[in-house]
Design a protein around this motif. Structure first.
Motif, PDB file in Angstrom:
ATOM      1  N   ALA A   1       0.849  -1.200   0.000  1.00 21.07           N
ATOM      2  CA  ALA A   1       0.000   0.000   0.000  1.00 21.07           C
ATOM      3  C   ALA A   1       0.878   1.241   0.000  1.00 21.07           C
ATOM      4  CB  ALA A   1      -0.930   0.001   1.214  1.00 21.07           C
ATOM      5  N   ALA A   2       0.286   2.356  -0.389  1.00 26.41           N
ATOM      6  CA  ALA A   2       0.979   3.651  -0.363  1.00 26.41           C
ATOM      7  C   ALA A   2      -0.037   4.720  -0.004  1.00 26.41           C
ATOM      8  CB  ALA A   2       1.631   3.937  -1.716  1.00 26.41           C
ATOM      9  N   GLY A   3       0.465   5.872   0.409  1.00 27.23           N
ATOM     10  CA  GLY A   3      -0.462   6.933   0.757  1.00 27.23           C
ATOM     11  C   GLY A   3       0.262   8.173   1.233  1.00 27.23           C
ATOM     12  N   VAL A   4      -0.529   9.154   1.689  1.00 28.24           N
ATOM     13  CA  VAL A   4      -0.016  10.422   2.188  1.00 28.24           C
ATOM     14  C   VAL A   4      -0.568  10.638   3.591  1.00 28.24           C
ATOM     15  CG1 VAL A   4       0.169  12.901   1.785  1.00 28.24           C
ATOM     16  CG2 VAL A   4       0.039  11.333  -0.166  1.00 28.24           C
ATOM     17  N   ALA A   5       0.330  10.866   4.571  1.00 32.12           N
ATOM     18  CA  ALA A   5      -0.090  11.094   5.953  1.00 32.12           C
ATOM     19  C   ALA A   5      -0.719  12.477   6.081  1.00 32.12           C
ATOM     20  CB  ALA A   5       1.115  10.961   6.884  1.00 32.12           C
ATOM     21  N   SER A   6      -1.310  12.713   7.234  1.00 33.41           N
ATOM     22  CA  SER A   6      -2.002  13.976   7.475  1.00 33.41           C
ATOM     23  C   SER A   6      -1.062  15.178   7.403  1.00 33.41           C
ATOM     24  CB  SER A   6      -2.686  13.938   8.839  1.00 33.41           C
ATOM     25  OG  SER A   6      -1.721  13.683   9.864  1.00 33.41           O
ATOM     26  N   ASP A   7       0.222  14.965   7.705  1.00 34.37           N
ATOM     27  CA  ASP A   7       1.186  16.065   7.620  1.00 34.37           C
ATOM     28  C   ASP A   7       1.807  16.208   6.239  1.00 34.37           C
ATOM     29  OD1 ASP A   7       2.738  13.823   7.528  1.00 34.37           O
ATOM     30  OD2 ASP A   7       4.078  14.374   9.177  1.00 34.37           O
ATOM     31  N   GLY A   8       1.298  15.449   5.274  1.00 33.25           N
ATOM     32  CA  GLY A   8       1.794  15.537   3.907  1.00 33.25           C
ATOM     33  C   GLY A   8       2.922  14.588   3.575  1.00 33.25           C
ATOM     34  N   THR A   9       3.355  13.793   4.564  1.00 36.91           N
ATOM     35  CA  THR A   9       4.445  12.849   4.317  1.00 36.91           C
ATOM     36  C   THR A   9       3.953  11.666   3.474  1.00 36.91           C
ATOM     37  OG1 THR A   9       5.475  13.418   6.424  1.00 36.91           O
ATOM     38  CG2 THR A   9       6.159  11.345   5.388  1.00 36.91           C
ATOM     39  N   LYS A  10       4.709  11.363   2.433  1.00 33.97           N
ATOM     40  CA  LYS A  10       4.366  10.219   1.585  1.00 33.97           C
ATOM     41  C   LYS A  10       4.983   8.952   2.162  1.00 33.97           C
ATOM     42  CE  LYS A  10       4.459  13.165  -2.545  1.00 33.97           C
ATOM     43  NZ  LYS A  10       5.095  13.382  -3.876  1.00 33.97           N
ATOM     44  N   TRP A  11       4.272   7.824   2.010  1.00 36.37           N
ATOM     45  CA  TRP A  11       4.767   6.558   2.566  1.00 36.37           C
ATOM     46  C   TRP A  11       4.352   5.387   1.689  1.00 36.37           C
ATOM     47  CZ3 TRP A  11       0.843   3.137   3.402  1.00 36.37           C
ATOM     48  CH2 TRP A  11      -0.444   3.670   3.597  1.00 36.37           C
ATOM     49  N   ILE A  12       5.081   4.302   1.852  1.00 37.67           N
ATOM     50  CA  ILE A  12       4.764   3.040   1.193  1.00 37.67           C
ATOM     51  C   ILE A  12       5.042   1.912   2.172  1.00 37.67           C
ATOM     52  CG2 ILE A  12       7.081   2.740   0.185  1.00 37.67           C
ATOM     53  CD1 ILE A  12       5.681   1.545  -2.303  1.00 37.67           C
ATOM     54  N   THR A  13       4.222   0.881   2.149  1.00 34.84           N
ATOM     55  CA  THR A  13       4.368  -0.257   3.043  1.00 34.84           C
ATOM     56  C   THR A  13       4.798  -1.474   2.251  1.00 34.84           C
ATOM     57  OG1 THR A  13       2.638   0.598   4.491  1.00 34.84           O
ATOM     58  CG2 THR A  13       3.229  -1.726   4.750  1.00 34.84           C
TER      59      THR A  13
END
Length: 729
Positions: A487-499
């Motif tokens: 999965a991937a996404g954008v946190a509430s603070d705008g940080t991008k992430w991938i699992t």
């Protein structure tokens, strides 16, 4: 259990028994026949005696011959042709044709059933690759494919019988198609036997009847091929109306490598050709692929050398990297090469270039929606589809939210940045992903490379993957293999992430940019292909001549497969263009026997032919000869000793089956082996060729020398040693 026992028994005894039977038959025949009386008179007397017996016992004679022919066909014995000729000589045309046609089809069906129920595993293991060809043909043309093979067999009849048993074709349909399909050839052979059986003297061989019969046998395959082509064309073009005249000889859709070469060849042969391109001239290779990536790699390589200048006796220096300037250099290089592929150049060569979107209306009509808003329709004798490929975006949840880049989009997206992405994720461990991971790491990014498979460059040998992994790791690339992104996404603070990973092994990685490099897929949509009936799966389906179901519509390059290399696209384009323009006179099969490729990491990886892993998987015996670049003078002088040259040859022979080169300039070094394999030159010829000293190319000579040393005749050396000792006195 019983099937396995029968298979193993057949495997163990079939060849020896067949050899014994044939050898015994030859010996007994030689002993029984009075050789001093051999001649046409003796042969005519024997035929007359057998005819008398047939006349006296017709039903018994027919029954014995019928059963014998069924047995010969079922056991795939190599005497069926002679029995067919004999049937004509002994029984006459109509009786011989009746006996042979039914016996051959029944025997073939027995072989078909034996393959399906008794020998399936054995046939699959022996003829597996050919079985897939048969399956593909049946999927494409149904029973007509079997009918075509029966008329003019691509494979010997016995192989067709066995391989068809591995398919889902019903036995009754197999029998009926075989009965009909083999009838024309059977009739010709029986007729030839009838004419030969009537010879009264050797001079009769020159009689009109015999010559006509033999001539029919010779031209039959050519006639049938023409008939088959005509039938296929009628089936393909049913429902379409062919124009009486054409606006163009050829229309090429796509101005990448395949399209440009196709249009060039057409113009060079004075054909009237139109090239249609919706995007940039030069295609992906010039604008988003080969050219920009190699320009980026060269800048990154120089930055790496500056950091490690102490390897060359100089003071190391941390380069000041303004990424915007690096990207500007990339675009400047694209602009410098672009005139080679420009509209102006191709128009000067005689090609009409139209900018817009092409859609096939029917097999001879192309509609072009031009960039200026107008629409133009052109008729043409032939069409070449050369629409290339595009980066694949996997169905990963959240990937669209993080602004994922690809090798197609990154060049514009990152163009104006002063710095390379601080934290970069590269999704994919193939050639593109590995090249970009190393380049960005050298340009200042912290790179995490994610590959779901067990290793990088999965198509190469494991030792190649290990060597490249070690090289990338030494430069700071964090490599995660065997871990699929989930999965991937954008946190509430705008940080991008991938699992990556699942459960307790799951890991969340934060990043600034992500480049997706998990493969490329052909551009197939929007050109009217499927709507018109052109078969499309992973690629545009073509035959060995690069023709689609419509013989005047061909495909070349990435859109046609099976390789996605610019040099292969250009290679295919020659075949596509020549077949499109001159296919009614002569067609050429695309040649994929010697296809090289390279990955432009450091060290580079280049290969042609088999890898050691592929040889083991396919059960191909090979002999492996290696030469380490650590021993090469030029590699030592350049401080580039990482890598090797590995050559696969036939055991005991110097015939080259495959070459893998890992090291500096590997992509250049492989060319000598490509030439050798293309023209059947062995390692002995490479060894006997003078190579400039000191060069990296000497590695090719030295690996050939290693092979020669491994095949020195020990006995001859001993004799020579004694000779020298004798001469010393």
């Amino acid at each position: 259990m019983w099937r396995h026992i029968l298979q193993e028994g057949y495997k163990a005894v079939s060849r020896p028994i067949l050899f014994i039977i044939l050898a015994t038959t030859v010996v007994l025949a030689w002993l029984a026949i009075p050789t001093d009386q051999l001649g046409l008179d003796w042969l005519r007397d024997q035929v007359a005696s057998i005819r008398d017996m047939i006349h006296a016992y017709p039903l018994a004679s027919w029954g014995v011959f019928f059963a014998a022919y069924i047995a010969v066909a079922a056991l795939s014995l190599p005497i069926a042709v002679w029995l067919t000729l004999g049937a004509g000589a002994l029984f006459g045309f109509w009786q011989g044709l009746l006996l042979v046609s039914f016996a051959a089809s029944i025997g073939a069906t027995f072989a078909f059933l034996a393959s399906r129920y008794l020998l399936r595993d054995w046939v699959q293991s022996r003829l597996g690759n050919r079985a897939q060809v048969i399956r593909d043909g049946l999927d494409r043309d149904g029973a007509f494919y079997l009918f075509s093979l029966r008329l003019v067999p691509v494979f010997p009849f016995f192989i067709i019988n066995l391989l068809m048993g591995l398919t889902a074709l019903p036995a009754l349909r197999f029998y009926i198609v075989s009965q009909i399909g083999m009838l024309p050839a059977t009739a010709l052979y029986v007729n030839a036997g009838t004419q030969i059986g009537q010879l009264e003297s050797l001079s009769g061989i020159l009689s009109r009847e015999v010559l006509i019969s033999l001539g029919l046998l010779a031209v039959f395959p050519w006639v049938i091929r023409l008939v088959q082509q005509r039938l296929r064309r009628r089936r393909a073009y049913a429902g379409f109306t062919r124009p009486r005249q054409f606006d163009r000889n050829l229309i090429v859709v796509g101005a990448g490598a395949a399209g440009l070469v196709s249009a060039y060849i057409a113009a060079a042969t004075k054909a009237k050709v139109t090239l249609v391109e919706a995007g940039e001239m030069g295609g992906d290779c010039l604008n988003t692929g080969c050219v920009p990536s190699k320009a980026l790699i060269r800048s990154a390589e120089l930055a790496h050398e500056m950091r490690h200048a102490d390897r060359f006796g100089l003071e190391p220096h941390q380069p000041e990297i303004v990424f915007r300037k690096v990207m500007q250099r990339v675009h400047d290089i694209i602009a410098a090469i672009a005139p080679h592929d420009s509209v102006e150049r191709y128009e000067s060569l005689g090609v009409e270039v139209l900018r817009g979107y092409a859609r096939l209306v029917d097999p001879w009509t192309v509609e072009i929606a031009k960039h200026d808003g107008s629409v133009q329709r052109l008729t043409t004798r032939s069409i070449i589809i050369a629409t290339g490929a595009q980066a694949v975006m996997p169905p990963l949840p959240g990937l669209s939210e993080v602004g994922a880049l690809t090798s197609d989009t990154m060049w514009e997206a990152l163009r104006d940045r002063d710095h390379a992405p601080g934290r970069l994720v590269v999704l994919g461990g193939g050639p593109i992903g590995s090249e970009l991971a190393q380049a960005f790491a050298r340009l200042g990014s912290h790179v995490i490379q994610i590959e779901a498979g067990d290793r990088l460059l999965a198509k190469e040998d494991p030792e190649v993957s290990d060597l490249l992994r070690a090289a990338l790791k030494s430069e700071g690339v964090e490599i995660l293999t065997g871990q699929a992104a989930t999965a991937a996404g954008v946190a509430s603070d705008g940080t991008k992430w991938i699992t990556v990973g699942n459960g307790v092994d799951a890991r969340r990685i934060e990043f600034d940019e992500i480049i997706v490099a998990v493969g490329r897929a052909p551009r197939l949509k929007g050109f009217g292909l499927e709507e018109m009936g052109v078969r499309v799966s992973r690629v545009v389906e073509t035959n060995e001549y690069l023709e689609t179901v419509f013989p005047n519509i061909l495909a070349a390059g990435d859109v046609a497969g099976p390789y996605q290399f610019t040099h292969t696209a250009g290679h295919q384009a020659w075949f596509a263009a020549v077949n499109a323009l001159f296919g009614n006179i002569r067609r050429f099969k695309a040649d994929y026997r010697v296809i090289p490729w390279a990955t432009f990491t450091s060290p580079q990886v280049a290969r042609v032919g088999l890898s050691e892993t592929e040889a083991a998987e396919q059960g191909i015996p090979v002999e492996v000869t290696r030469y380490s670049l650590e021993e090469l003078d030029r590699a030592i002088a350049d401080s580039q000793t990482s890598g090797f040259v590995k050559v696969l040859t036939q055991p005991g022979k110097d015939r080259i089956l495959g070459v893998t080169i890992v090291g500096a300039q590997a992509a250049e070094l492989i060319a000598e082996f490509v030439l050798a394999m293309k023209y059947g030159l062995g390692l002995g010829k490479v060894l006997g060729t003078i190579h400039v000293y000191p060069t990296m190319a000497e590695a090719n000579k030295y690996v050939s020398g290693e092979w020669r040393r491994n095949h020195v005749n020990a006995t001859m050396l001993s004799v020579v040693e004694r000779f020298h000792a004798w001469r010393r006195g």
